[in-house]
Enzyme design. Structure first.
Site, PDB file in Angstrom:
ATOM      1  N   ASP A  60      54.738  39.955  42.628  1.00 17.67           N
ATOM      2  CA  ASP A  60      53.903  38.656  43.080  1.00 17.67           C
ATOM      3  C   ASP A  60      53.139  37.905  42.111  1.00 17.67           C
ATOM      4  O   ASP A  60      52.563  37.063  42.258  1.00 17.67           O
ATOM      5  CB  ASP A  60      52.846  39.318  44.187  1.00 17.67           C
ATOM      6  CG  ASP A  60      51.949  40.141  43.573  1.00 17.67           C
ATOM      7  OD1 ASP A  60      52.052  40.628  42.307  1.00 17.67           O
ATOM      8  OD2 ASP A  60      50.926  40.710  44.221  1.00 17.67           O
ATOM      9  N   ASP A  69      57.708  43.351  45.576  1.00 19.75           N
ATOM     10  CA  ASP A  69      56.278  43.525  45.557  1.00 19.75           C
ATOM     11  C   ASP A  69      55.708  43.216  46.954  1.00 19.75           C
ATOM     12  O   ASP A  69      55.809  42.305  47.540  1.00 19.75           O
ATOM     13  CB  ASP A  69      55.414  42.869  44.712  1.00 19.75           C
ATOM     14  CG  ASP A  69      54.685  43.422  43.507  1.00 19.75           C
ATOM     15  OD1 ASP A  69      54.586  44.720  43.783  1.00 19.75           O
ATOM     16  OD2 ASP A  69      54.218  42.759  42.786  1.00 19.75           O
ATOM     17  N   GLU A 117      50.444  48.156  45.356  1.00 16.19           N
ATOM     18  CA  GLU A 117      49.463  48.328  44.300  1.00 16.19           C
ATOM     19  C   GLU A 117      48.215  49.137  44.931  1.00 16.19           C
ATOM     20  O   GLU A 117      47.792  49.102  45.941  1.00 16.19           O
ATOM     21  CB  GLU A 117      48.647  46.926  43.892  1.00 16.19           C
ATOM     22  CG  GLU A 117      49.660  46.077  43.274  1.00 16.19           C
ATOM     23  CD  GLU A 117      48.736  44.897  42.722  1.00 16.19           C
ATOM     24  OE1 GLU A 117      47.471  44.733  42.827  1.00 16.19           O
ATOM     25  OE2 GLU A 117      49.527  43.911  42.070  1.00 16.19           O
ATOM     26  N   GLU A 125      49.533  49.967  34.623  1.00 12.36           N
ATOM     27  CA  GLU A 125      49.157  48.302  33.977  1.00 12.36           C
ATOM     28  C   GLU A 125      48.161  48.433  33.001  1.00 12.36           C
ATOM     29  O   GLU A 125      46.910  48.780  33.557  1.00 12.36           O
ATOM     30  CB  GLU A 125      49.334  47.436  35.050  1.00 12.36           C
ATOM     31  CG  GLU A 125      49.049  46.050  34.551  1.00 12.36           C
ATOM     32  CD  GLU A 125      49.152  44.681  35.357  1.00 12.36           C
ATOM     33  OE1 GLU A 125      49.781  45.182  36.444  1.00 12.36           O
ATOM     34  OE2 GLU A 125      48.928  43.627  35.193  1.00 12.36           O
TER      35      GLU A 125
HETATM   36  O1  KIV Z   1      53.812  41.363  40.013  1.00 13.50           O
HETATM   37  C1  KIV Z   1      53.951  41.713  38.922  1.00 13.50           C
HETATM   38  O2  KIV Z   1      55.013  41.023  38.286  1.00 13.50           O
HETATM   39  C2  KIV Z   1      53.873  42.857  38.464  1.00 13.50           C
HETATM   40  C3  KIV Z   1      54.041  43.636  37.355  1.00 13.50           C
HETATM   41  C4  KIV Z   1      53.148  42.879  36.115  1.00 13.50           C
HETATM   42  C5  KIV Z   1      54.047  44.907  36.967  1.00 13.50           C
HETATM   43  O3  KIV Z   1      53.116  43.630  39.390  1.00 13.50           O
END
Ligand code: KIV
Length: 249
Positions: free
Chosen positions: A43, A82, A112, A174
């Site tokens: 995302d 995501d 997340e 992260e």
């Molecule tokens: O949204 C994304 O690109 C991510 C990465 C930074 C791991 O979650």
């Protein structure tokens, strides 16, 4: 050849796993041709491709659109989709939205934070889930390194165990101190993928725009392998000059 979740689990402690983000067909094609093992349709696209201030504005429809584009460019690469902000507000919603990302072309979904019940429910539906701990941009107050207080370290250790016990096959860590990422990685049986978290994880991920130097800000923990913004600007300048001087067409 597309690698399976079992292949990735077997890579724990072995040759590091390579993951990059992609959002469009031509970039996905480049990554597949380069042998990148996982493409994350993150995302992050909201910020690096759509000009939003945060990832919170990204919708399910945005994710489906970009996952479809990436799948068409990379038919033989494992794609993680995501789950966007507020797409998992209850278990039913989490399952429905995870299915939507799989239908759009993803092989697995990433959530997340310690959304233990949602992760369990999605895994129970036969959908592979990737966890994400450390800095979690959807809910973070800022993008500073996390895990610098005893309280934070304890929370991240607890979150890591809960997320992994819920059944994820991989965990993104992260922007934590490298020593903490190393400790978290050693405490779980699934492979960990670091971003801004040192080199002791089982793999690394970068946002493709950061790695390519496309944009005007790149987090300090990233590396620019090219300066693609400058290449585009140069193409535009040359085109403008050619058209104005009637050298093209
Ligand atoms: O949204 C994304 O690109 C991510 C990465 C930074 C791991 O979650």
């Amino acid at each position: 050849m597309k690698l399976s979740t079992k292949d990735f689990i077997a890579r724990k402690g072995q040759t590091p796993i390579t993951m990059l983000t992609a959002y469009t067909t031509p970039i996905a094609k480049c990554l597949e041709n380069a042998g990148i093992e996982i493409i994350l349709v993150g995302d992050s696209l909201g910020m690096v491709e759509m000009g939003f201030e945060s990832t919170q504005q990204v919708t399910m429809e945005h994710m489906e659109y970009h996952i479809g584009a990436v799948r068409r460019g990379a038919p033989n690469t494992h794609i993680i989709g995501d789950m966007p902000y507020k797409s998992t507000q209850n278990i039913e919603m989490a399952i429905t939205n995870a299915k939507r990302l799989i239908d759009a072309g993803a092989d697995s979904v990433k959530i997340e934070g310690p959304e233990v019940e949602n992760i369990k429910a999605i895994v129970n539906m036969g959908i592979a889930v990737v966890g994400h701990t450390g800095l979690t941009p959807q809910t973070a107050k800022n993008f500073k390194q996390v895990g610098n207080t005893q309280e934070d370290v304890a929370r991240l250790k607890q979150d890591t165990q809960s997320i992994c016990n819920a059944g994820v096959f991989m965990l993104v860590i992260e922007h934590t101190k490298p020593s903490l990422a190393s400790e978290l990685s050693a405490s779980v049986t699934v492979p960990t993928i670091g971003i801004g978290a040192g080199n002791e994880c089982d793999g690394q991920v970068l946002v493709i725009n950061d790695a390519a130097g496309l944009g005007d800000y790149w987090p300090p923990f990233t590396k620019q392998y090219a300066q693609v913004s400058e290449i585009y600007a140069d193409v535009a300048k040359q085109f403008k000059q050619d058209v104005e001087t009637k050298q093209f067409p």
